[in-house]
Design a protein around this motif. Structure first.
Motif, short mmCIF file in Angstrom:
data_model
loop_
_atom_site.label_atom_id
_atom_site.label_comp_id
_atom_site.label_asym_id
_atom_site.label_seq_id
_atom_site.Cartn_x
_atom_site.Cartn_y
_atom_site.Cartn_z
N PHE A 42 -3.19 -19.53 -46.61
CA PHE A 42 -3.32 -20.65 -45.69
C PHE A 42 -3.83 -20.26 -44.31
O PHE A 42 -4.38 -21.10 -43.60
N ALA A 43 -3.60 -19.03 -43.88
CA ALA A 43 -4.00 -18.64 -42.52
C ALA A 43 -4.29 -17.15 -42.47
O ALA A 43 -3.76 -16.37 -43.27
N ILE A 44 -5.12 -16.75 -41.49
CA ILE A 44 -5.50 -15.36 -41.32
C ILE A 44 -5.59 -15.06 -39.83
O ILE A 44 -6.04 -15.90 -39.04
N ASN A 45 -5.15 -13.87 -39.43
CA ASN A 45 -5.24 -13.50 -38.02
C ASN A 45 -6.37 -12.51 -37.79
O ASN A 45 -7.11 -12.14 -38.72
N ALA A 46 -6.51 -12.05 -36.54
CA ALA A 46 -7.63 -11.19 -36.17
C ALA A 46 -7.59 -9.86 -36.90
O ALA A 46 -8.64 -9.24 -37.12
N GLY A 47 -6.42 -9.40 -37.29
CA GLY A 47 -6.30 -8.14 -37.99
C GLY A 47 -6.47 -8.24 -39.49
O GLY A 47 -6.30 -7.23 -40.19
N ALA A 84 4.40 -20.44 -46.01
CA ALA A 84 3.93 -19.93 -44.72
C ALA A 84 2.56 -20.50 -44.42
O ALA A 84 1.63 -20.36 -45.22
N PHE A 85 2.40 -21.11 -43.23
CA PHE A 85 1.17 -21.83 -42.90
C PHE A 85 0.41 -21.28 -41.70
O PHE A 85 -0.76 -21.61 -41.52
N GLY A 86 1.08 -20.50 -40.84
CA GLY A 86 0.40 -20.02 -39.64
C GLY A 86 0.83 -18.62 -39.29
O GLY A 86 1.99 -18.24 -39.50
N ILE A 87 -0.11 -17.82 -38.72
CA ILE A 87 0.19 -16.45 -38.29
C ILE A 87 -0.58 -16.18 -37.00
O ILE A 87 -1.71 -16.63 -36.84
N ASN A 88 0.05 -15.46 -36.07
CA ASN A 88 -0.65 -15.10 -34.84
C ASN A 88 -1.05 -13.62 -34.86
O ASN A 88 -0.76 -12.89 -35.82
N ALA A 132 3.51 -25.72 -38.64
CA ALA A 132 2.15 -25.72 -39.18
C ALA A 132 1.28 -24.60 -38.64
O ALA A 132 0.42 -24.09 -39.35
N ASP A 133 1.46 -24.20 -37.38
CA ASP A 133 0.60 -23.18 -36.79
C ASP A 133 1.32 -22.54 -35.61
O ASP A 133 2.24 -23.13 -35.02
N ILE A 134 0.86 -21.33 -35.24
CA ILE A 134 1.48 -20.57 -34.16
C ILE A 134 0.40 -19.85 -33.37
O ILE A 134 -0.59 -19.37 -33.94
N ASN A 135 0.55 -19.79 -32.03
CA ASN A 135 -0.45 -19.10 -31.21
C ASN A 135 0.08 -17.74 -30.74
O ASN A 135 1.20 -17.34 -31.07
N ALA A 136 -0.74 -17.03 -29.96
CA ALA A 136 -0.40 -15.67 -29.54
C ALA A 136 0.85 -15.61 -28.69
O ALA A 136 1.53 -14.58 -28.63
N SER A 137 1.20 -16.70 -28.00
CA SER A 137 2.40 -16.74 -27.17
C SER A 137 3.66 -17.06 -27.95
O SER A 137 4.74 -17.14 -27.37
#
Length: 381
Positions: A42-47, A84-88, A132-137
């Motif tokens: 569902f989600a992918i981060n920069a790494g 799990a739907f969001g990752i920072n 649903a989603d999470i940011n870097a903070s």
């Protein structure tokens, strides 16, 4: 969580004497948790870390975190399964888990503390919520019950807790679906006119109605750091089409693949590339990538010998990696990871090279996305 470079071309025309590189993707099967019969990214981060849901040996499912170095990890649950739907960028995860009483609750997971119940807007243990989603903070958006018959979008902050984002002036429903680094939230809300529209919320101006593509309903799904939003809207002719909304130019119809009447943008990156799902006129579900020039079938951009059918692109990062859901060579529905590569130059002049690989349709991915992404419930009420 989402890209600058162009990594696709449906057809390549080589003029005499020219040599063009052919953009393409490698595809990796992320597998499942032990005993699982499916997985969805569902989600992918920069790494390149991916989160999603996987079947397990018991009847429930589990949220997972997949890492390129260590593979797939079970995130556990608050009692009875999780998604799990969001990752920072820091590897913190949000989603939904059923607690011991069977009530779905938004959670925050990190390696140090595991799953944490984020509660609800009303503070009632019988009420439900979903992240649903999470940011870097570490800020989380999603939806929560607010009283016996209302659902509200929320912004959860590690310092201040859960904040009610309200609605677009009417009704009893709103839901947050995406959040960017600046804390802007997109999602869907009831309007004063009785419809549901995509919105952008920020702390200074509140909730802004993004309108529609001519129909009654729209849903915001993801937002990048520039404030551009993707999602889906009913069109004037009754179709449901993916859109890209820009703060300056408004809402743009991204069309569909194969003359179909359904598409949804699920993920957008910093470069404004959108990935999602489209259903063709013959009923096939296809993952797509839109780059500003048009919509491309992702199945046309992988090795046909890989044996995959990519059904839905769900998220894209700024390196151009895409995760989603597809059918692997063994016929199982699994999460995938696409990584862009540049194939060797094509030396033959005067050649029209078309990459055209067939694909089949399967409704599971779209149904799961409609079920679990609160904003898209606007289309199924």
């Amino acid at each position: 969580m989402h890209v600058n470079c162009l990594f696709f071309l449906a057809g390549i025309l080589l003029a005499p004497g020219a040599a063009l590189a052919v953009p393409a993707y490698t595809v990796a099967d992320l597998g499942t948790l032990p005993g699982g019969g499916f997985s969805i990214g569902f989600a992918i981060n920069a790494g390149g870390q991916v989160v999603g849901t996987s079947g397990v040996a018991d009847p429930s499912s589990r949220g997972f975190l997949w890492d390129p170095a260590t593979g797939m990890r079970d995130l556990g649950s608050l009692g009875r399964g999780s998604e799990a739907f969001g990752i920072n960028a820091g590897g913190q995860v949000t989603g939904i888990s059923f607690n011991a009483n069977g009530v779905p609750r938004a959670f925050l997971w990190d390696r140090a503390t595991g799953l944490r119940d984020l509660g609800t807007l009303g503070g009632d243990e019988r009420e439900a919520s979903s992240g649903a989603d999470i940011n870097a903070s570490g800020q989380v958006t999603g939806a929560s019950n607010f009283g016996p018959s209302s659902v509200r979008a929320f912004l959860w902050d590690p310092a201040t807790g859960m904040r009610n984002l309200g609605t677009l002036g009417g009704g009893s429903f709103s839901a947050g679906s995406g959040i960017n680094a600046g804390g802007q939230v997109t999602g869907t809300s009831d309007t004063a006119g009785g419809n549901r529209h995509a919105f952008v919320w920020d702390a200074e101006t509140g909730m802004r109605d993004l309108g529609t593509l001519g129909g009654a309903l729209s849903a915001g799904v993801d937002i990048n750091d520039d404030g551009r939003v993707t999602g889906a809207s009913i069109t004037a002719d009754g179709g449901i089409n993916a859109f890209l909304w820009d703060p300056t130019t408004g809402m743009k119809d991204l069309g569909t693949l194969g003359g179909g009447s359904f598409s949804v943008g699920n993920g957008i990156n910093a470069g404004g590339q959108v990935t999602g799902q489209s259903i063709t006129s013959d009923g096939a579900d296809l993952a797509f990538l839109w780059d500003g020039t048009g919509m491309f079938n992702l199945n046309d951009l992988i090795d046909p010998d890989a044996g995959w059918t990519l059904l839905s692109g769900n998220a894209i990062n700024d390196a151009g990696q895409i995760t989603g859901f597809g059918i692997n060579p063994g016929g199982q529905g699994n999460a995938f990871l696409l990584t862009p590569v540049t194939v060797a130059e094509i030396p033959e002049p005067g050649t029209l090279a078309l990459i055209a690989f067939g694909c089949i349709g399967l409704g599971l991915s779209r149904r799961r996305i409609l079920q679990y992404r609160p904003s898209l419930s606007a289309f199924s009420r």
